[in-house]
Design an enzyme around this catalytic site. Structure first.
Site, mmCIF file in Angstrom:
data_model
loop_
_atom_site.group_PDB
_atom_site.id
_atom_site.type_symbol
_atom_site.label_atom_id
_atom_site.label_comp_id
_atom_site.label_asym_id
_atom_site.label_seq_id
_atom_site.Cartn_x
_atom_site.Cartn_y
_atom_site.Cartn_z
ATOM 1 N N TYR A 22 0.845 -1.203 0.000
ATOM 2 C CA TYR A 22 0.000 0.000 0.000
ATOM 3 C C TYR A 22 0.873 1.243 0.000
ATOM 4 C CZ TYR A 22 -3.869 3.053 1.572
ATOM 5 O OH TYR A 22 -4.827 4.043 1.686
ATOM 6 N N THR A 78 -14.164 5.114 7.263
ATOM 7 C CA THR A 78 -14.845 4.496 6.115
ATOM 8 C C THR A 78 -14.809 2.974 6.297
ATOM 9 O OG1 THR A 78 -12.847 4.126 4.815
ATOM 10 C CG2 THR A 78 -13.887 6.297 4.594
HETATM 11 N N1 LIG Z 1 -10.154 5.501 4.909
HETATM 12 C C1 LIG Z 1 -8.956 5.979 5.126
HETATM 13 O O1 LIG Z 1 -8.543 6.153 6.278
HETATM 14 C C2 LIG Z 1 -8.071 6.368 3.975
HETATM 15 C C3 LIG Z 1 -6.907 7.077 4.263
HETATM 16 C C4 LIG Z 1 -6.067 7.444 3.222
HETATM 17 C C5 LIG Z 1 -6.387 7.125 1.921
HETATM 18 N N2 LIG Z 1 -7.516 6.425 1.662
HETATM 19 C C6 LIG Z 1 -7.787 6.107 0.256
HETATM 20 O O2 LIG Z 1 -9.033 6.657 -0.097
HETATM 21 C C7 LIG Z 1 -9.599 5.884 -1.164
HETATM 22 C C8 LIG Z 1 -11.021 5.496 -0.787
HETATM 23 O O3 LIG Z 1 -10.951 4.699 0.376
HETATM 24 P P1 LIG Z 1 -12.160 4.498 1.378
HETATM 25 O O4 LIG Z 1 -11.599 4.590 2.715
HETATM 26 O O5 LIG Z 1 -13.312 5.324 0.974
HETATM 27 O O6 LIG Z 1 -12.409 2.943 1.097
HETATM 28 P P2 LIG Z 1 -13.706 2.077 0.773
HETATM 29 O O7 LIG Z 1 -13.241 0.670 0.839
HETATM 30 O O8 LIG Z 1 -14.830 2.511 1.645
HETATM 31 O O9 LIG Z 1 -14.037 2.471 -0.736
HETATM 32 C C9 LIG Z 1 -13.207 2.064 -1.780
HETATM 33 C C10 LIG Z 1 -14.064 1.787 -2.999
HETATM 34 O O10 LIG Z 1 -13.197 1.457 -4.078
HETATM 35 C C11 LIG Z 1 -13.783 0.381 -4.792
HETATM 36 N N3 LIG Z 1 -12.764 -0.366 -5.523
HETATM 37 C C12 LIG Z 1 -11.788 -1.156 -5.001
HETATM 38 N N4 LIG Z 1 -11.091 -1.715 -5.982
HETATM 39 C C13 LIG Z 1 -11.623 -1.293 -7.151
HETATM 40 C C14 LIG Z 1 -11.326 -1.541 -8.515
HETATM 41 N N5 LIG Z 1 -10.358 -2.387 -8.873
HETATM 42 N N6 LIG Z 1 -12.065 -0.903 -9.451
HETATM 43 C C15 LIG Z 1 -13.068 -0.078 -9.099
HETATM 44 N N7 LIG Z 1 -13.401 0.190 -7.832
HETATM 45 C C16 LIG Z 1 -12.680 -0.415 -6.867
HETATM 46 C C17 LIG Z 1 -14.434 -0.472 -3.730
HETATM 47 O O11 LIG Z 1 -15.406 -1.360 -4.263
HETATM 48 C C18 LIG Z 1 -15.011 0.589 -2.798
HETATM 49 O O12 LIG Z 1 -16.337 0.914 -3.154
HETATM 50 C C19 LIG Z 1 -8.668 4.689 -1.356
HETATM 51 O O13 LIG Z 1 -7.817 4.954 -2.448
HETATM 52 C C20 LIG Z 1 -7.892 4.641 -0.063
HETATM 53 O O14 LIG Z 1 -6.630 4.048 -0.228
HETATM 54 C C21 LIG Z 1 -8.371 6.040 2.654
#
Ligand SMILES: NC(=O)c1ccc[n+]([C@@H]2O[C@H](COP(=O)([O-])OP(=O)(O)OC[C@H]3O[C@@H](n4cnc5c(N)ncnc54)[C@H](O)[C@@H]3O)[C@@H](O)[C@H]2O)c1
Length: 254
Positions: free
Chosen positions: A156, A191
């Protein structure tokens, strides 16, 4: 209504930060393409937007597949004639925690396929359309793990660092073509990924407390608080900002 008459695409819009971003774009007047590999989540986002009179469509797309990504951009343009803004939010953690010497190949491969290749495929398809029409704005969702080490999470961490590199490179390449590309680096955001995924914070109060206290504000962020910044970076309020990796972190990096 900053995005009236604009066409916006959000990947990963079936959950979490992506859903909050899609809903926010629609609230501000955009026509929104909700893209996700999870059909149920995507349709729920669409239902949420249409319930308040927003204009939206769902497309089931795996961003790790270049052809499907091409179809995603073609769908937005086919329906609504253009693509003004794209927020590349879909991402995965690889699902496993391990120190580097034991980090599993499958977790590495999943991070590379989705976070790295997928984000590149999205940028390429979006940029091709934005060049054709003469402008646009892209926001890639990276992570705090794009700016510092993340023990037991090298797949990651590596792919999120790469997203910042891709963002900066493309920002320079298209800076004179009326296309801005920025990245967001959120810390802990409440999330499904964080609460129910690899770390399962929902069922781990000790770890949840640690993640809460990592922020100077002593709380986790809300998806809307990331969506607001993504919209601002896509809007005409940030026209001199490109190639930036902006933290959204409750003071964590301070
Ligand atoms: N939640 C956190 O604390 C956090 C922190 C930093 C960064 N992020 C980043 O934010 C972004 C969103 O994360 P989130 O926390 O909302 O997660 P989440 O799991 O709630 O949402 C992620 C979404 O991406 C979709 N997804 C995954 N793989 C996919 C693919 N191959 N094609 C299309 N869609 C796909 C999933 O089905 C899901 O609906 C991610 O890139 C994550 O790395 C999250």
């Amino acid at each position: 209504m900053r995005f009236q008459n604009k066409v916006c695409l959000v990947t990963g819009a079936g959950s979490g930060i992506g859903r909050a971003t899609a809903v926010a774009f629609a609230r501000e007047g955009a026509r929104v393409l909700v893209a996700d590999v999870n059909g149920t989540g995507g349709e729920e986002t669409v239902a949420q937007i249409t319930a308040t009179g927003g204009i939206t469509l769902f497309i089931n797309v795996n961003i790790a597949d270049r052809q499907q990504v091409g179809g995603m951009v073609a769908r937005a343009v086919g329906e609504w004639g253009q693509l003004d803004c794209a927020v590349n939010c879909a991402g995965v953690t690889g699902g496993k925690s391990a120190p580097t010497h034991e980090y599993p190949d499958d977790a590495w491969a999943q991070n590379v396929a989705v976070n790295l290749n997928g984000t590149l495929f999205c940028m390429q398809a979006e940029l091709t359309q934005m060049l054709r029409q003469g402008g646009g704005a892209i926001v890639n969702i990276a992570s705090a793990a794009a700016l510092k080490g993340h023990p037991n999470n090298i797949g990651y961490c590596a792919t999120k660092h790469a997203i910042v590199g891709m963002t900066k490179t493309a920002a320079i390449e298209y800076a004179t073509r009326n296309i801005r590309i920025n990245a967001l680096c959120p810390s802990a955001i409440e999330t499904p990924m964080l609460m129910d995924g690899r770390l399962n914070l929902r069922n781990n109060p000790e770890l949840r407390e640690k993640f809460t206290n990592d922020q100077a504000m002593k709380r986790m962020g809300h998806p809307d608080e990331v969506a607001d910044v993504a919209l601002w970076l896509c809007s005409d309020q940030s026209t001199f900002i490109t190639g930036h990796a902006m933290t959204v972190d409750g003071g964590m990096f301070a």
